[in-house]
Design a protein around this motif. Sequence first.
Motif, PDB file in Angstrom:
ATOM      1  N   PRO A  58       0.830  -1.210   0.000  1.00  0.00           N
ATOM      2  CA  PRO A  58       0.000   0.000   0.000  1.00  0.00           C
ATOM      3  C   PRO A  58       0.867   1.264   0.000  1.00  0.00           C
ATOM      4  N   TRP A  59       0.220   2.410  -0.066  1.00  0.00           N
ATOM      5  CA  TRP A  59       0.900   3.694  -0.235  1.00  0.00           C
ATOM      6  C   TRP A  59       2.087   3.847   0.714  1.00  0.00           C
ATOM      7  N   HIS A  60       3.240   4.175   0.120  1.00  0.00           N
ATOM      8  CA  HIS A  60       4.470   4.360   0.895  1.00  0.00           C
ATOM      9  C   HIS A  60       5.418   5.274   0.120  1.00  0.00           C
ATOM     10  N   PRO A  61       6.362   5.922   0.804  1.00  0.00           N
ATOM     11  CA  PRO A  61       7.257   6.869   0.134  1.00  0.00           C
ATOM     12  C   PRO A  61       8.555   6.214  -0.334  1.00  0.00           C
ATOM     13  N   HIS A  62       9.211   6.863  -1.292  1.00  0.00           N
ATOM     14  CA  HIS A  62      10.588   6.540  -1.671  1.00  0.00           C
ATOM     15  C   HIS A  62      11.318   7.853  -1.929  1.00  0.00           C
ATOM     16  N   GLY A 101      11.424  12.517  -4.187  1.00  0.00           N
ATOM     17  CA  GLY A 101      10.367  11.911  -3.397  1.00  0.00           C
ATOM     18  C   GLY A 101       9.131  11.566  -4.204  1.00  0.00           C
ATOM     19  N   ILE A 102       8.638  10.385  -3.959  1.00  0.00           N
ATOM     20  CA  ILE A 102       7.410   9.934  -4.592  1.00  0.00           C
ATOM     21  C   ILE A 102       6.670   9.064  -3.580  1.00  0.00           C
ATOM     22  N   ILE A 103       5.360   9.104  -3.620  1.00  0.00           N
ATOM     23  CA  ILE A 103       4.537   8.218  -2.801  1.00  0.00           C
ATOM     24  C   ILE A 103       3.746   7.347  -3.773  1.00  0.00           C
ATOM     25  N   HIS A 104       3.821   6.032  -3.595  1.00  0.00           N
ATOM     26  CA  HIS A 104       3.135   5.161  -4.546  1.00  0.00           C
ATOM     27  C   HIS A 104       2.638   3.898  -3.866  1.00  0.00           C
ATOM     28  N   GLN A 105       1.878   3.119  -4.629  1.00  0.00           N
ATOM     29  CA  GLN A 105       1.461   1.801  -4.161  1.00  0.00           C
ATOM     30  C   GLN A 105       1.597   0.808  -5.305  1.00  0.00           C
ATOM     31  N   GLU A 106       1.892  -0.445  -4.949  1.00  0.00           N
ATOM     32  CA  GLU A 106       2.001  -1.545  -5.904  1.00  0.00           C
ATOM     33  C   GLU A 106       1.189  -2.710  -5.345  1.00  0.00           C
ATOM     34  N   MET A 107       0.163  -3.117  -6.090  1.00  0.00           N
ATOM     35  CA  MET A 107      -0.750  -4.141  -5.589  1.00  0.00           C
ATOM     36  C   MET A 107      -0.783  -5.328  -6.560  1.00  0.00           C
ATOM     37  N   ILE A 278      13.600   4.570   2.082  1.00  0.00           N
ATOM     38  CA  ILE A 278      14.368   5.779   1.756  1.00  0.00           C
ATOM     39  C   ILE A 278      15.852   5.512   1.928  1.00  0.00           C
ATOM     40  N   VAL A 279      16.638   5.919   0.934  1.00  0.00           N
ATOM     41  CA  VAL A 279      18.086   5.706   0.972  1.00  0.00           C
ATOM     42  C   VAL A 279      18.786   7.018   0.639  1.00  0.00           C
ATOM     43  N   MET A 280      19.543   7.524   1.598  1.00  0.00           N
ATOM     44  CA  MET A 280      20.275   8.776   1.416  1.00  0.00           C
ATOM     45  C   MET A 280      21.764   8.520   1.697  1.00  0.00           C
ATOM     46  N   ASN A 281      22.525   9.616   1.869  1.00  0.00           N
ATOM     47  CA  ASN A 281      23.955   9.470   2.143  1.00  0.00           C
ATOM     48  C   ASN A 281      24.295   9.648   3.617  1.00  0.00           C
ATOM     49  N   THR A 282      23.448  10.352   4.368  1.00  0.00           N
ATOM     50  CA  THR A 282      23.724  10.603   5.779  1.00  0.00           C
ATOM     51  C   THR A 282      22.482  10.361   6.628  1.00  0.00           C
ATOM     52  N   GLU A 283      22.701  10.142   7.920  1.00  0.00           N
ATOM     53  CA  GLU A 283      21.590   9.959   8.852  1.00  0.00           C
ATOM     54  C   GLU A 283      20.761  11.242   8.964  1.00  0.00           C
ATOM     55  N   ASP A 284      21.402  12.402   8.868  1.00  0.00           N
ATOM     56  CA  ASP A 284      20.662  13.672   8.913  1.00  0.00           C
ATOM     57  C   ASP A 284      19.696  13.780   7.730  1.00  0.00           C
ATOM     58  N   GLU A 285      20.145  13.360   6.546  1.00  0.00           N
ATOM     59  CA  GLU A 285      19.275  13.390   5.364  1.00  0.00           C
ATOM     60  C   GLU A 285      18.095  12.437   5.526  1.00  0.00           C
ATOM     61  N   LEU A 286      18.340  11.294   6.159  1.00  0.00           N
ATOM     62  CA  LEU A 286      17.247  10.358   6.442  1.00  0.00           C
ATOM     63  C   LEU A 286      16.231  10.992   7.390  1.00  0.00           C
ATOM     64  N   ARG A 287      16.737  11.616   8.456  1.00  0.00           N
ATOM     65  CA  ARG A 287      15.840  12.237   9.439  1.00  0.00           C
ATOM     66  C   ARG A 287      14.983  13.310   8.781  1.00  0.00           C
ATOM     67  N   ILE A 288      15.607  14.133   7.940  1.00  0.00           N
ATOM     68  CA  ILE A 288      14.867  15.188   7.244  1.00  0.00           C
ATOM     69  C   ILE A 288      13.772  14.582   6.361  1.00  0.00           C
ATOM     70  N   THR A 297       5.442  17.643   3.811  1.00  0.00           N
ATOM     71  CA  THR A 297       6.254  18.420   2.866  1.00  0.00           C
ATOM     72  C   THR A 297       7.220  17.535   2.083  1.00  0.00           C
ATOM     73  N   PHE A 298       6.971  16.241   2.057  1.00  0.00           N
ATOM     74  CA  PHE A 298       7.876  15.284   1.421  1.00  0.00           C
ATOM     75  C   PHE A 298       7.939  15.465  -0.093  1.00  0.00           C
ATOM     76  N   ILE A 299       6.782  15.683  -0.725  1.00  0.00           N
ATOM     77  CA  ILE A 299       6.725  15.798  -2.171  1.00  0.00           C
ATOM     78  C   ILE A 299       7.228  17.168  -2.604  1.00  0.00           C
ATOM     79  N   LYS A 300       8.288  17.172  -3.429  1.00  0.00           N
ATOM     80  CA  LYS A 300       8.906  18.420  -3.875  1.00  0.00           C
ATOM     81  C   LYS A 300       8.407  18.859  -5.249  1.00  0.00           C
ATOM     82  N   HIS A 301       7.886  17.924  -6.032  1.00  0.00           N
ATOM     83  CA  HIS A 301       7.354  18.241  -7.352  1.00  0.00           C
ATOM     84  C   HIS A 301       5.864  18.539  -7.226  1.00  0.00           C
TER      85      HIS A 301
END
Length: 304
Positions: A58-62, A101-107, A278-288, A297-301
């Motif tokens: 179900p709906w989740h972010p990447h 950032g994208i939020i999607h679902q795959e069923m 979610i996969v970033m380069n630093t723990e701070d980027e993950l927290r953000i 505010t996750f979706i930037k587009h």
Amino acid sequence: MTETRKIRQVLKSKPAIEGAGVHLKRAFGRSQVPMFDPFLLLDDFRSDNPEDYIKGFPWHPHRGIETITYVLQGDVEHGDSMGNKGVISSGDIQWMTAGSGIIHQEMPKGDPKGVMLGFQLWANLPKVYKMMEPRYRDVKSGQIPEVMLDNGSKVRVICGKAGGQQGPVRDIITDPEYLDITVTARSEFVHPTKRGHTVFAYVIEGKGYFCKEKLPFSYEIEGVNYFDLQRDPFVSNETLVLFDDGDQMMVSTEDDAVRFLLISGKPLGEPVAWYGPIVMNTEDELRIAFDEYHNGTFIKHRRV
């Protein structure tokens, strides 16, 4: 002189449960980082029991990665925050770049007989592209060229080149290749590979042996490799071969044909901070990223 890649490691896929309760096999994942750089995981979801997959994802972010879904049998319904909706069916591939950032679902829905067969690969994005504009590519089966070889073997070219054919998925940052290869019994297949690229094969039908090496069966438990001399020396279904560096890879068969996914890409050599989708380069980027997801505010587009 052309150097054939040797086997670096052989891994057997392991049971896992993801999403809302999807039973699948994981060929590799977080515990193997950075061995498969730029790739992060490969999941094998196939079953003839809808209870294994019907709850889906179900709906989740990447953010910060690409997800590549290849369906061989059955249907997977997709929807995302860019407004894309559709069904990935037998032979289709979905190449989704999450970027900023994208939020999607795959069923998964399976086929009329309840059979579901597919694979999902995660590819990392380099730091300079982690916050790029998301994009979605839905490639239908008929758009994927199929190369027939003289010995009866065949190659579906999803990304990269084989037999003079270029795959429909192009302009990918990690310069990947994704081929679906079937090698007939009592034959050999050789394919050129780029020096310095990570290359692996995941067997999905039959069995063969790679690099002219008939090695003892190897498997991994809690990071320790074991070898069993009593097992079949061929690489068989649900088994992955990671190669050392070289100019080409080779697979041979005896009494059985073999079908495998051959995947390669250019390593990033960057730190990996990974939690959930979610996969970033630093723990701070993950927290953000997770703070933004929770505060909306996750979706930037532009969200459709």
